[in-house]
Enzyme design. Structure first.
Site, PDB file in Angstrom:
ATOM      1  N   HIS A   1       0.802  -1.221   0.000  1.00 53.85           N
ATOM      2  CA  HIS A   1       0.000   0.000   0.000  1.00 53.85           C
ATOM      3  C   HIS A   1       0.836   1.274   0.000  1.00 53.85           C
ATOM      4  CE1 HIS A   1      -3.365  -2.621   1.963  1.00 53.85           C
ATOM      5  NE2 HIS A   1      -3.329  -2.757   0.655  1.00 53.85           N
TER       6      HIS A   1
ATOM      7  N   CYS B   1       2.259  22.614  -7.587  1.00 55.71           N
ATOM      8  CA  CYS B   1       3.245  23.016  -8.595  1.00 55.71           C
ATOM      9  C   CYS B   1       2.964  24.462  -9.013  1.00 55.71           C
ATOM     10  CB  CYS B   1       3.148  22.094  -9.825  1.00 55.71           C
ATOM     11  SG  CYS B   1       4.221  22.624 -11.166  1.00 55.71           S
TER      12      CYS B   1
ATOM     13  N   ALA C   1       1.638  -8.974  18.255  1.00 52.36           N
ATOM     14  CA  ALA C   1       2.863  -9.142  17.461  1.00 52.36           C
ATOM     15  C   ALA C   1       4.098  -9.136  18.355  1.00 52.36           C
ATOM     16  CB  ALA C   1       2.947  -8.022  16.430  1.00 52.36           C
TER      17      ALA C   1
HETATM   18  C1  BV8 Z   1      -8.531  -1.945  -5.155  1.00 49.79           C
HETATM   19  C2  BV8 Z   1      -2.894   3.114   2.435  1.00 49.79           C
HETATM   20  C3  BV8 Z   1      -9.169  -2.075  -7.417  1.00 49.79           C
HETATM   21  C4  BV8 Z   1      -3.607   4.396   2.762  1.00 49.79           C
HETATM   22  C5  BV8 Z   1      -4.580   1.368   2.582  1.00 49.79           C
HETATM   23  C6  BV8 Z   1     -14.982  -6.040  -1.704  1.00 49.79           C
HETATM   24  C7  BV8 Z   1     -14.108  -7.034  -2.087  1.00 49.79           C
HETATM   25  C8  BV8 Z   1     -12.857  -6.727  -2.560  1.00 49.79           C
HETATM   26  C9  BV8 Z   1     -12.422  -5.406  -2.624  1.00 49.79           C
HETATM   27  C10 BV8 Z   1     -13.282  -4.434  -2.221  1.00 49.79           C
HETATM   28  C11 BV8 Z   1     -14.555  -4.730  -1.791  1.00 49.79           C
HETATM   29  N1  BV8 Z   1     -15.165  -3.558  -1.508  1.00 49.79           N
HETATM   30  C12 BV8 Z   1     -14.306  -2.532  -1.740  1.00 49.79           C
HETATM   31  C13 BV8 Z   1     -13.175  -3.058  -2.158  1.00 49.79           C
HETATM   32  C14 BV8 Z   1     -12.015  -2.349  -2.504  1.00 49.79           C
HETATM   33  C15 BV8 Z   1     -11.176  -1.896  -1.299  1.00 49.79           C
HETATM   34  C16 BV8 Z   1     -11.400  -2.641  -0.015  1.00 49.79           C
HETATM   35  O1  BV8 Z   1     -10.792  -3.656   0.259  1.00 49.79           O
HETATM   36  N2  BV8 Z   1     -12.302  -2.099   0.819  1.00 49.79           N
HETATM   37  C17 BV8 Z   1     -12.589  -2.732   2.087  1.00 49.79           C
HETATM   38  C18 BV8 Z   1     -12.757  -1.662   3.156  1.00 49.79           C
HETATM   39  C19 BV8 Z   1     -13.828  -3.581   1.905  1.00 49.79           C
HETATM   40  N3  BV8 Z   1      -9.825  -2.124  -1.714  1.00 49.79           N
HETATM   41  C20 BV8 Z   1      -9.229  -1.179  -2.438  1.00 49.79           C
HETATM   42  O2  BV8 Z   1      -9.745  -0.137  -2.748  1.00 49.79           O
HETATM   43  C21 BV8 Z   1      -7.824  -1.517  -2.910  1.00 49.79           C
HETATM   44  N4  BV8 Z   1      -7.760  -1.270  -4.307  1.00 49.79           N
HETATM   45  O3  BV8 Z   1      -9.289  -2.835  -4.848  1.00 49.79           O
HETATM   46  O4  BV8 Z   1      -8.374  -1.471  -6.422  1.00 49.79           O
HETATM   47  C22 BV8 Z   1      -8.779  -1.455  -8.685  1.00 49.79           C
HETATM   48  C23 BV8 Z   1      -8.155  -2.250  -9.647  1.00 49.79           C
HETATM   49  C24 BV8 Z   1      -7.815  -1.677 -10.849  1.00 49.79           C
HETATM   50  C25 BV8 Z   1      -8.072  -0.319 -11.098  1.00 49.79           C
HETATM   51  C26 BV8 Z   1      -8.674   0.476 -10.106  1.00 49.79           C
HETATM   52  C27 BV8 Z   1      -9.033  -0.095  -8.887  1.00 49.79           C
HETATM   53  C28 BV8 Z   1      -6.832  -0.612  -2.225  1.00 49.79           C
HETATM   54  C29 BV8 Z   1      -6.769  -0.935  -0.757  1.00 49.79           C
HETATM   55  C30 BV8 Z   1      -5.609  -0.160  -0.122  1.00 49.79           C
HETATM   56  C31 BV8 Z   1      -6.151   0.951   0.733  1.00 49.79           C
HETATM   57  N5  BV8 Z   1      -5.029   1.655   1.393  1.00 49.79           N
HETATM   58  N6  BV8 Z   1      -3.539   2.012   3.131  1.00 49.79           N
HETATM   59  C32 BV8 Z   1      -3.337   4.832   4.179  1.00 49.79           C
HETATM   60  O5  BV8 Z   1      -2.852   4.029   4.993  1.00 49.79           O
HETATM   61  O6  BV8 Z   1      -3.624   6.019   4.448  1.00 49.79           O
HETATM   62  S1  BV8 Z   1      -5.287   0.120   3.444  1.00 49.79           S
HETATM   63  C33 BV8 Z   1      -5.241   0.514   5.070  1.00 49.79           C
HETATM   64  O7  BV8 Z   1      -6.147  -0.381   5.629  1.00 49.79           O
HETATM   65  C34 BV8 Z   1      -3.928   0.298   5.775  1.00 49.79           C
HETATM   66  O8  BV8 Z   1      -2.886  -0.009   4.888  1.00 49.79           O
HETATM   67  C35 BV8 Z   1      -4.178  -0.861   6.710  1.00 49.79           C
HETATM   68  O9  BV8 Z   1      -3.167  -1.796   6.654  1.00 49.79           O
HETATM   69  C36 BV8 Z   1      -5.414  -1.436   6.155  1.00 49.79           C
HETATM   70  C37 BV8 Z   1      -6.356  -1.955   7.194  1.00 49.79           C
HETATM   71  O10 BV8 Z   1      -6.159  -3.249   7.269  1.00 49.79           O
HETATM   72  P1  BV8 Z   1      -5.318  -3.862   8.487  1.00 49.79           P
HETATM   73  O11 BV8 Z   1      -3.885  -3.695   8.188  1.00 49.79           O
HETATM   74  O12 BV8 Z   1      -5.833  -5.211   8.685  1.00 49.79           O
HETATM   75  O13 BV8 Z   1      -5.606  -2.974   9.728  1.00 49.79           O
HETATM   76  P2  BV8 Z   1      -6.934  -2.918  10.587  1.00 49.79           P
HETATM   77  O14 BV8 Z   1      -6.867  -1.666  11.382  1.00 49.79           O
HETATM   78  O15 BV8 Z   1      -8.095  -3.197   9.702  1.00 49.79           O
HETATM   79  O16 BV8 Z   1      -6.831  -4.169  11.589  1.00 49.79           O
HETATM   80  C38 BV8 Z   1      -5.812  -4.197  12.569  1.00 49.79           C
HETATM   81  C39 BV8 Z   1      -5.755  -5.615  13.084  1.00 49.79           C
HETATM   82  O17 BV8 Z   1      -4.680  -5.701  14.016  1.00 49.79           O
HETATM   83  C40 BV8 Z   1      -6.997  -6.057  13.830  1.00 49.79           C
HETATM   84  O18 BV8 Z   1      -7.370  -7.354  13.408  1.00 49.79           O
HETATM   85  C41 BV8 Z   1      -6.559  -6.093  15.306  1.00 49.79           C
HETATM   86  O19 BV8 Z   1      -7.213  -7.122  16.012  1.00 49.79           O
HETATM   87  C42 BV8 Z   1      -5.090  -6.410  15.151  1.00 49.79           C
HETATM   88  N7  BV8 Z   1      -4.244  -5.942  16.253  1.00 49.79           N
HETATM   89  C43 BV8 Z   1      -4.427  -4.871  17.052  1.00 49.79           C
HETATM   90  N8  BV8 Z   1      -3.373  -4.767  17.896  1.00 49.79           N
HETATM   91  C44 BV8 Z   1      -2.514  -5.776  17.601  1.00 49.79           C
HETATM   92  C45 BV8 Z   1      -3.068  -6.525  16.546  1.00 49.79           C
HETATM   93  N9  BV8 Z   1      -2.456  -7.598  16.022  1.00 49.79           N
HETATM   94  C46 BV8 Z   1      -1.258  -7.945  16.543  1.00 49.79           C
HETATM   95  N10 BV8 Z   1      -0.659  -7.272  17.555  1.00 49.79           N
HETATM   96  C47 BV8 Z   1      -1.261  -6.195  18.094  1.00 49.79           C
HETATM   97  N11 BV8 Z   1      -0.665  -5.529  19.099  1.00 49.79           N
END
Ligand code: BV8
Length: 249
Positions: A123, A154, A238
């Site tokens: 990402h 720019c 982690a």
């Molecule tokens: C795309 C950069 C297509 C920005 C990020 C349905 C099916 C498939 C796809 C989709 C869908 N509906 C919509 C989509 C598309 C969408 C998507 O997935 N949406 C989700 C919300 C449903 N995906 C996209 O848009 C992707 N692109 O599909 O493009 C395309 C193809 C061709 C042409 C045009 C388009 C792009 C996705 C990337 C988005 N950008 N980051 C920024 O950071 O500002 S993603 C962002 O979310 C972060 O990178 C982060 O990593 C991620 C969230 O996920 P996690 O890493 O899992 O983090 P989260 O907070 O969710 O969970 C934390 C976990 O840690 C928890 O489980 C918790 O229990 C655990 N935890 C907490 N503490 C600890 C721990 N674990 C261990 N130790 C601890 N101490």
């Protein structure tokens, strides 16, 4: 479920694996003080949906607001230090060169600063910038020409500077995702650490690994949306689980 047998089996699988793919998410950096996306946003940001802020539409609607959100997050990343989980992964790579591939959804640089230099960034990189649009003059805008506005613009064509991250609705970098798929398809063990499994296509890498015969282990203190892809669930954090799991290997 008692954790001990699962922990022992996970360790044995890792010991025997020629190739290990580690898929990390925001939870990997939580113990370094970087909030996850699932954490409720605090302060000013509690009124916003991160998926809205982290999108081209969100940025175009209010570039100054989104730029400020990223500036605050960048400060947090610069202040953060790799935690014991990052260090355990880097130490494992040093002891077993070529056996570990780290594929991260995270936009921070903590894996790299810990020593996993080859981390695949799905990402992008929050500390880097890029231009929002191609330059209408057909040239390449030069950040040296950027007016010191928020975000920088720019002064020749008005193009905006944006963070070099993949926003929701944007495709992942082709080479990065291809490398991630290769690692997932060829590993004997996939270790999934700190991801909710909510964001695609990254979340699909666990199913891909399992489908190609890998043994999938998930490390997370809470259930995730991809737990059904795991052969073993190791409840924990982690920084708590990874050193205990990897340091003896
Ligand atoms: C795309 C950069 C297509 C920005 C990020 C349905 C099916 C498939 C796809 C989709 C869908 N509906 C919509 C989509 C598309 C969408 C998507 O997935 N949406 C989700 C919300 C449903 N995906 C996209 O848009 C992707 N692109 O599909 O493009 C395309 C193809 C061709 C042409 C045009 C388009 C792009 C996705 C990337 C988005 N950008 N980051 C920024 O950071 O500002 S993603 C962002 O979310 C972060 O990178 C982060 O990593 C991620 C969230 O996920 P996690 O890493 O899992 O983090 P989260 O907070 O969710 O969970 C934390 C976990 O840690 C928890 O489980 C918790 O229990 C655990 N935890 C907490 N503490 C600890 C721990 N674990 C261990 N130790 C601890 N101490």
């Amino acid at each position: 479920m008692s954790v001990q047998p699962a922990f022992g089996e996970a360790q044995q699988r890792l010991r025997e694996a020629r190739s290990i793919c580690v898929l990390t998410g925001a939870g990997m950096s939580a113990e370094s003080g970087i909030p996850t996306f699932r954490d409720t946003l605090t302060g000013l940001w509690s009124r916003f949906d991160p998926a809205q802020l982290a999108s081209p539409e969100g940025f175009r609607a209010d570039p100054a607001l989104v730029w400020r959100w990223y500036a605050e997050r960048r400060d947090g990343v610069r202040r953060a230090q790799p935690n014991a989980g990052h260090r355990a992964l880097a130490a494992f790579e040093q002891r077993h060169p070529g056996r570990l591939s780290v594929v991260s959804q995270n936009v921070d640089d903590l894996h790299q600063r810990a020593g996993n230099a080859g981390t695949v960034r799905l990402h992008g990189d929050i500390l880097a910038d890029q231009w929002l649009d191609p330059c209408p003059r057909g040239l390449s805008c030069d950040t040296d020409w950027a007016a010191p506005t928020e975000p920088p613009r720019c002064s020749e064509c008005g193009n905006l500077v944006r963070p070099a991250v993949v926003w929701f609705g944007e495709p992942l970098p082709y080479r990065a995702f291809e490398a991630a798929e290769r690692a997932a398809q060829s590993c004997q063990v996939m270790l999934v650490v700190g991801t909710s499994g909510a964001v695609w296509p990254a979340a699909g890498l666990a199913a891909l690994a399992r489908h190609r015969g890998a043994f999938v282990v998930i490390v997370n203190p809470h259930p995730s949306e991809i737990d059904h892809e795991a052969h073993l669930l190791l409840p924990g954090t982690a920084a708590g689980v990874l050193p205990a799991l990897l340091d003896p290997l």
